[in-house]
Motif scaffolding. Structure first.
Motif, PDB file in Angstrom:
ATOM      1  N   ALA A  78      10.459   0.361   0.766  1.00  0.00           N
ATOM      2  CA  ALA A  78       9.746  -0.774   1.340  1.00  0.00           C
ATOM      3  C   ALA A  78      10.723  -1.858   1.793  1.00  0.00           C
ATOM      4  CB  ALA A  78       8.744  -1.337   0.335  1.00  0.00           C
ATOM      5  N   TYR A 134       2.338   6.710   0.929  1.00  0.00           N
ATOM      6  CA  TYR A 134       1.279   5.710   0.982  1.00  0.00           C
ATOM      7  C   TYR A 134       1.524   4.570  -0.001  1.00  0.00           C
ATOM      8  CZ  TYR A 134      -1.600   8.120   4.395  1.00  0.00           C
ATOM      9  OH  TYR A 134      -2.071   8.678   5.562  1.00  0.00           O
ATOM     10  N   GLN A 164       3.647   2.280   2.020  1.00  0.00           N
ATOM     11  CA  GLN A 164       2.784   1.580   2.978  1.00  0.00           C
ATOM     12  C   GLN A 164       1.984   0.484   2.289  1.00  0.00           C
ATOM     13  OE1 GLN A 164      -1.193   2.608   5.358  1.00  0.00           O
ATOM     14  NE2 GLN A 164       0.452   4.017   5.915  1.00  0.00           N
ATOM     15  N   THR A 207       1.942  -3.452   3.067  1.00  0.00           N
ATOM     16  CA  THR A 207       0.676  -4.119   3.371  1.00  0.00           C
ATOM     17  C   THR A 207       0.498  -5.339   2.469  1.00  0.00           C
ATOM     18  OG1 THR A 207      -0.364  -2.085   4.151  1.00  0.00           O
ATOM     19  CG2 THR A 207      -1.832  -3.840   3.401  1.00  0.00           C
ATOM     20  N   ASP A 234      -2.168  10.964   9.957  1.00  0.00           N
ATOM     21  CA  ASP A 234      -1.917   9.933   8.957  1.00  0.00           C
ATOM     22  C   ASP A 234      -2.724   8.705   9.340  1.00  0.00           C
ATOM     23  OD1 ASP A 234      -0.504   8.940  11.120  1.00  0.00           O
ATOM     24  OD2 ASP A 234       1.351   8.582  10.026  1.00  0.00           O
ATOM     25  N   GLY A 285      -2.839   4.174   9.243  1.00  0.00           N
ATOM     26  CA  GLY A 285      -2.139   2.913   9.054  1.00  0.00           C
ATOM     27  C   GLY A 285      -3.122   1.762   9.117  1.00  0.00           C
ATOM     28  N   VAL A 297       4.341   7.712   7.604  1.00  0.00           N
ATOM     29  CA  VAL A 297       3.306   7.152   6.736  1.00  0.00           C
ATOM     30  C   VAL A 297       3.797   5.864   6.092  1.00  0.00           C
ATOM     31  CG1 VAL A 297       1.996   7.490   4.610  1.00  0.00           C
ATOM     32  CG2 VAL A 297       2.128   9.336   6.290  1.00  0.00           C
ATOM     33  N   ALA A 298       4.994   5.904   5.523  1.00  0.00           N
ATOM     34  CA  ALA A 298       5.546   4.714   4.871  1.00  0.00           C
ATOM     35  C   ALA A 298       5.645   3.548   5.848  1.00  0.00           C
ATOM     36  CB  ALA A 298       6.915   5.040   4.285  1.00  0.00           C
ATOM     37  N   ASP A 299       5.970   3.857   7.096  1.00  0.00           N
ATOM     38  CA  ASP A 299       6.159   2.847   8.132  1.00  0.00           C
ATOM     39  C   ASP A 299       4.835   2.489   8.813  1.00  0.00           C
ATOM     40  OD1 ASP A 299       7.569   1.106   9.797  1.00  0.00           O
ATOM     41  OD2 ASP A 299       8.061   2.686  11.236  1.00  0.00           O
ATOM     42  N   ASN A 300       3.770   2.422   8.026  1.00  0.00           N
ATOM     43  CA  ASN A 300       2.438   2.042   8.508  1.00  0.00           C
ATOM     44  C   ASN A 300       2.023   2.881   9.702  1.00  0.00           C
ATOM     45  OD1 ASN A 300       0.017   0.615   8.328  1.00  0.00           O
ATOM     46  ND2 ASN A 300       0.705  -0.998   9.723  1.00  0.00           N
TER      47      ASN A 300
END
Length: 274
Positions: free
Chosen positions: A19, A48, A51, A55, A87, A89, A164-167
């Protein structure tokens, strides 16, 4: 957004580090290395969780969630990026731009445009079977949309876990002004053409989006509920690309025409976001 059920293989410190890497890229405007070295290529829970952490940072800074986006619904886009499943976001209030307006090119890292159908919900999608009839009943209207995808990861060198991690490689979006109910158009039958500077660069149909954009929203509704943050009334849903995405640069004007839904257009100016 809550972390999915089940323990991630990545450690809490790995998730935090991933993150931090992505947040640093977003803040500096300088793309970073992939985060799969920290969370793996396909660890759904870990991706996630990253993400969700990002968020949380946006919400703490005053951003509002206004909807969701589905990514990687088009087989063409999945081939482009070397991934094999959709995925999701989060859409924040500051991602929206007006039809016919302009976006500073520095607003989105490594921007690429794609055309799709957006839906606005009139009802929550939190309980029940979340099947196609329920989803169709919950949709207030659809509009033509442009999504400006972006990647904080250098060279779009992404695995499923990275995006996924990167929205879900989100950036910005533009909604058209012609609203149509599902009694007035059938999403699966929509034909799309997208042009940059007047030259056609991408084509597709509603069937390219997981077979039917409504089925894409079914997938999203179920996944969002599983993640602990179900879809809510008045939210915007970007249902996924109808054809390949294309890079954009300062000076470009992108226009998408979707049968039954009209057109949507946006220009790109030089410089950073204000």
């Amino acid at each position: 957004m809550n972390e999915p059920t089940g323990l991630a293989a990545a450690s809490p410190s790995d998730i935090t580090a991933a993150a931090e890497r992505l947040a640093g890229a977003a803040a500096s405007g300088v793309s970073c290395a992939p985060v799969r070295d920290l969370i793996g290529r396909n660890d759904l829970a870990a991706a996630y969780a990253v993400q969700a952490a990002l968020t949380g940072r946006r919400l703490a800074a005053g951003a509002r969630i206004v909807g969701r986006k589905i990514g990687l619904t088009s087989e063409a886009v999945r081939r482009q990026l070397g991934v094999d499943q959709p995925d999701l976001g989060v859409l924040f209030d500051d991602m929206a731009y007006a039809d016919g307006g302009t976006i500073p090119i520095g607003r989105v890292l490594q921007p690429r445009a794609e055309a799709e159908i957006a839906f606005v919900l009139r009802a929550d999608l939190a309980g029940g079977p979340l099947d196609a009839p329920q989803v169709r009943d919950a949709i207030e209207y659809g509009v033509a949309a442009l999504e400006i995808c972006g990647s904080r990861i250098a060279g779009w060198d992404i695995s499923f876990g990275d995006t996924v991690a990167d929205n879900a490689s989100s950036g910005a979006y533009v909604l058209g002004t012609e609203r149509r109910t599902l009694d007035e158009f059938e999403p699966v039958d929509v034909v799309m053409s997208m042009s940059i500077g007047g030259a056609e660069v991408s084509t597709g149909t509603g069937a390219a989006c997981l077979g039917d954009p409504v089925e894409a929203v079914v997938w999203l509704a179920r996944m969002a509920r599983d993640l602990g943050e179900p879809l809510r009334a008045r939210q915007v849903v970007l249902s996924g690309a109808l054809g390949p995405m294309r890079p954009v640069a300062a000076g470009d004007t992108v226009t998408a025409t979707l049968s039954g839904l009209g057109t949507v257009t946006v220009g790109f100016t030089g410089g950073a976001a204000s």
